[in-house]
Design a protein around this motif. Sequence first.
Motif, mmCIF file in Angstrom:
data_model
loop_
_atom_site.group_PDB
_atom_site.id
_atom_site.type_symbol
_atom_site.label_atom_id
_atom_site.label_comp_id
_atom_site.label_asym_id
_atom_site.label_seq_id
_atom_site.Cartn_x
_atom_site.Cartn_y
_atom_site.Cartn_z
ATOM 1 N N LYS A 4 0.846 -1.196 0.000
ATOM 2 C CA LYS A 4 0.000 0.000 0.000
ATOM 3 C C LYS A 4 0.880 1.244 0.000
ATOM 4 C CE LYS A 4 -3.777 -2.251 2.530
ATOM 5 N NZ LYS A 4 -3.199 -3.617 2.423
ATOM 6 N N PRO A 5 0.495 2.286 -0.732
ATOM 7 C CA PRO A 5 1.325 3.502 -0.751
ATOM 8 C C PRO A 5 1.244 4.260 0.565
ATOM 9 C CG PRO A 5 -0.708 3.843 -1.991
ATOM 10 C CD PRO A 5 -0.692 2.386 -1.602
ATOM 11 N N TYR A 6 2.368 4.885 0.942
ATOM 12 C CA TYR A 6 2.374 5.803 2.078
ATOM 13 C C TYR A 6 3.316 6.955 1.742
ATOM 14 C CZ TYR A 6 6.874 3.629 3.481
ATOM 15 O OH TYR A 6 8.174 3.161 3.519
ATOM 16 N N PRO A 7 2.950 8.180 2.084
ATOM 17 C CA PRO A 7 3.822 9.318 1.769
ATOM 18 C C PRO A 7 5.125 9.244 2.572
ATOM 19 C CG PRO A 7 1.581 10.044 2.295
ATOM 20 C CD PRO A 7 1.682 8.611 2.706
ATOM 21 N N ALA A 8 6.227 9.532 1.927
ATOM 22 C CA ALA A 8 7.503 9.646 2.643
ATOM 23 C C ALA A 8 7.352 10.640 3.780
ATOM 24 C CB ALA A 8 8.605 10.087 1.691
ATOM 25 N N GLY A 9 7.935 10.312 4.931
ATOM 26 C CA GLY A 9 7.815 11.173 6.098
ATOM 27 C C GLY A 9 6.669 10.814 7.011
ATOM 28 N N THR A 10 5.994 9.696 6.733
ATOM 29 C CA THR A 10 4.924 9.212 7.606
ATOM 30 C C THR A 10 5.300 7.831 8.136
ATOM 31 O OG1 THR A 10 3.654 8.110 5.841
ATOM 32 C CG2 THR A 10 3.234 10.465 6.213
ATOM 33 N N TRP A 11 4.444 7.312 9.037
ATOM 34 C CA TRP A 11 4.742 6.041 9.697
ATOM 35 C C TRP A 11 4.121 4.848 8.963
ATOM 36 C CZ3 TRP A 11 8.478 5.349 13.023
ATOM 37 C CH2 TRP A 11 8.924 6.433 13.785
ATOM 38 N N GLY A 12 4.038 4.933 7.657
ATOM 39 C CA GLY A 12 3.547 3.800 6.891
ATOM 40 C C GLY A 12 2.063 3.893 6.593
ATOM 41 N N PRO A 13 1.503 2.885 5.944
ATOM 42 C CA PRO A 13 0.086 2.895 5.585
ATOM 43 C C PRO A 13 -0.819 2.937 6.815
ATOM 44 C CG PRO A 13 1.273 1.160 4.414
ATOM 45 C CD PRO A 13 2.195 1.680 5.463
ATOM 46 N N ALA A 14 -1.998 3.522 6.655
ATOM 47 C CA ALA A 14 -2.959 3.598 7.756
ATOM 48 C C ALA A 14 -3.358 2.222 8.252
ATOM 49 C CB ALA A 14 -4.195 4.381 7.309
ATOM 50 N N SER A 15 -3.310 1.228 7.380
ATOM 51 C CA SER A 15 -3.700 -0.123 7.788
ATOM 52 C C SER A 15 -2.751 -0.698 8.830
ATOM 53 C CB SER A 15 -3.765 -1.052 6.573
ATOM 54 O OG SER A 15 -2.599 -0.942 5.789
ATOM 55 N N ALA A 16 -1.515 -0.174 8.938
ATOM 56 C CA ALA A 16 -0.598 -0.629 9.988
ATOM 57 C C ALA A 16 -1.092 -0.176 11.348
ATOM 58 C CB ALA A 16 0.815 -0.099 9.723
ATOM 59 N N VAL A 17 -1.683 1.030 11.386
ATOM 60 C CA VAL A 17 -2.278 1.527 12.632
ATOM 61 C C VAL A 17 -3.517 0.708 12.972
ATOM 62 C CG1 VAL A 17 -3.357 3.520 13.742
ATOM 63 C CG2 VAL A 17 -1.372 3.839 12.231
ATOM 64 N N ALA A 18 -4.332 0.438 11.957
ATOM 65 C CA ALA A 18 -5.559 -0.336 12.181
ATOM 66 C C ALA A 18 -5.251 -1.734 12.701
ATOM 67 C CB ALA A 18 -6.362 -0.410 10.885
ATOM 68 N N MET A 19 -4.130 -2.315 12.266
ATOM 69 C CA MET A 19 -3.781 -3.670 12.691
ATOM 70 C C MET A 19 -3.592 -3.739 14.203
ATOM 71 S SD MET A 19 -0.489 -5.995 11.546
ATOM 72 C CE MET A 19 0.657 -4.957 12.459
ATOM 73 N N THR A 20 -2.969 -2.720 14.790
ATOM 74 C CA THR A 20 -2.786 -2.716 16.247
ATOM 75 C C THR A 20 -4.067 -2.314 16.966
ATOM 76 O OG1 THR A 20 -1.970 -0.432 16.225
ATOM 77 C CG2 THR A 20 -0.331 -2.178 16.028
ATOM 78 N N GLU A 21 -4.780 -1.330 16.421
ATOM 79 C CA GLU A 21 -5.965 -0.811 17.116
ATOM 80 C C GLU A 21 -7.096 -1.836 17.171
ATOM 81 O OE1 GLU A 21 -6.880 2.937 15.303
ATOM 82 O OE2 GLU A 21 -5.363 3.996 16.524
ATOM 83 N N ARG A 22 -7.123 -2.763 16.245
ATOM 84 C CA ARG A 22 -8.130 -3.834 16.313
ATOM 85 C C ARG A 22 -8.009 -4.645 17.591
ATOM 86 N NH1 ARG A 22 -6.909 -4.782 10.811
ATOM 87 N NH2 ARG A 22 -5.607 -6.570 11.365
ATOM 88 N N HIS A 23 -6.813 -4.634 18.161
ATOM 89 C CA HIS A 23 -6.548 -5.422 19.369
ATOM 90 C C HIS A 23 -6.375 -4.528 20.595
ATOM 91 C CE1 HIS A 23 -6.075 -8.950 16.797
ATOM 92 N NE2 HIS A 23 -5.365 -8.182 15.995
ATOM 93 N N GLY A 24 -6.771 -3.247 20.462
ATOM 94 C CA GLY A 24 -6.706 -2.344 21.600
ATOM 95 C C GLY A 24 -5.334 -1.783 21.892
ATOM 96 N N HIS A 25 -4.426 -1.849 20.933
ATOM 97 C CA HIS A 25 -3.062 -1.349 21.119
ATOM 98 C C HIS A 25 -2.793 -0.229 20.134
ATOM 99 C CE1 HIS A 25 -2.457 -5.811 22.375
ATOM 100 N NE2 HIS A 25 -2.841 -5.077 23.402
ATOM 101 N N SER A 26 -1.674 0.468 20.308
ATOM 102 C CA SER A 26 -1.289 1.510 19.367
ATOM 103 C C SER A 26 0.224 1.608 19.302
ATOM 104 C CB SER A 26 -1.889 2.866 19.755
ATOM 105 O OG SER A 26 -1.468 3.247 21.060
ATOM 106 N N TRP A 27 0.739 1.985 18.124
ATOM 107 C CA TRP A 27 2.166 2.131 17.957
ATOM 108 C C TRP A 27 2.704 3.330 18.741
ATOM 109 C CZ3 TRP A 27 4.711 -1.672 15.729
ATOM 110 C CH2 TRP A 27 4.106 -2.439 14.732
ATOM 111 N N ARG A 28 3.928 3.203 19.227
ATOM 112 C CA ARG A 28 4.635 4.361 19.780
ATOM 113 C C ARG A 28 5.198 5.172 18.619
ATOM 114 N NH1 ARG A 28 7.180 5.507 24.196
ATOM 115 N NH2 ARG A 28 9.102 5.809 23.039
ATOM 116 N N GLU A 29 4.957 6.467 18.637
ATOM 117 C CA GLU A 29 5.495 7.303 17.562
ATOM 118 C C GLU A 29 6.240 8.499 18.115
ATOM 119 O OE1 GLU A 29 2.349 8.229 14.830
ATOM 120 O OE2 GLU A 29 2.106 6.145 14.205
#
Length: 486
Positions: A461-486
């Motif tokens: 999936k495309p992600y703009p340079a300077g971001t933390w990757g595709p939004a689906s990477a965030v969704a993958m953790t949030e489905r389980h009640g967690h979130s990435w440290r940024e």
Amino acid sequence: MPGTCASLLVIFGASGDLAQRMLLPSLYGLQHAGLLGPELRILGSARSELDDAAFRESVADAVRRNVPAADLDEASLAALLERVAYHAADSGDAESMARLGQRIEAMRTGDILYHLSTAPRFYVPICVALGALGLAGPGTRVMLEKPIGTDLGSATTINDGVARVFDEDRVFRVDHYLGKEGVQNLIALRFGNAMFEPLWNARHIQHVQITVAETVGVEGRGDYYDTSGAMRDMVQNHLLQLVCLTAMEPPARFEPTAVRNEKIKVLRSLRHIGREQVQSETVTGQYTSGAVGGKVVPGYGEELGRGSRTETFVAMRAHIDNWRWSGVPFYLRTGKRMPRRATEIHLQFRAVPHSIFDPRAKIAPNGLTIRLQPEERIELRLMSKTPGLDRAGLQLSQVALDLDMHEEFAASSRRPAYERLYLDALEGNGTLFVRRDETEAAWEWVDAVIDGWRANDIAPKPYPAGTWGPASAVAMTERHGHSWRE
């Protein structure tokens, strides 16, 4: 246990980029610190036609370009150059290898360490040639750079070819992350302190995050990277080694066999992510144009000059199926063109089982963050009383107990990874090197994920340079009640 210190270091690929940027400056660092044995000689070899004098000039230039000016000492550099010689050779040319063999024999006074700083396809031909020349017997050992192959099959082929010449205890597979001070400090933190080990398990830890983020793009390595991608380039070695050191059981001793035995147990306990799981347990991405550090940068396809389905970002939810870690997700991610450069391990502890405080007082779980780069830092986040008076009772806020390794050890110089790795390999200590079964177990796990991507026709999936990757990477953790440290 460590063997006899080598008296001759032979570097194949001595004119290459890795040698110029990291290997030769690291040898200078060891020379400057007085850590090279007085008898050690260094023989560089590559296909470039150079004499000893020209190679010494290139060594001096590499050191001056890559060593900080404050650490540059001309007397130490001169002493290093006195050890250095060069002999051109081509592993596909029997005559040139024979002449190189004669030079090695003439310089040899004891054990030999061969460092194959070449493309992996040359590992077996070089080892076979050394064996045929009688230069690979007892008293010799070989360092191999990653990647060892591109999948389990090719890794096995390389390992089999090397094993026909060098016994396993004489093969030193490099993962330069293992030479980093911060990675070694993780071992010290876990096994040198009584307070952490009782909490280092599923009963107390909710989840683990391991991030290796780079701000750079492919930087002229596009052709190599496009056949590799983030999964093969970073996950198979660096991230899985960090998983092993984070999750392994305490070894009986800090020595090669004991440490590697515990690491391989972790790799064999990693639950496979196959065709049915890749869509929910993994995310792949590829950076597009954007801005990093305030500078506009092109997308991966623009840098490569063509369209590609190679991933420059991977996020995964992995599990280790053993008693210590049962039910604890390990979130792994790595990517290029991220907002900041960072390598860190974060352990999120479970919440307190019952709060005695006012319901309005929000209690955040404790967290331990071990930052490995760009700075080395250990941060333990705890709840503390907020200063002041309040009729509602104690007010709480989260504070950090922060150990800045640079500040704490300001008087101690920080050693580049290859200084430690060279010192250990020259002395025959394989503790910080990767054993064959580790390499192949890691490839088996990675191959299953890549097979799942192919079977499900998953494109990054495309992600703009300077971001933390595709939004689906965030969704993958949030489905389980967690979130990435940024």
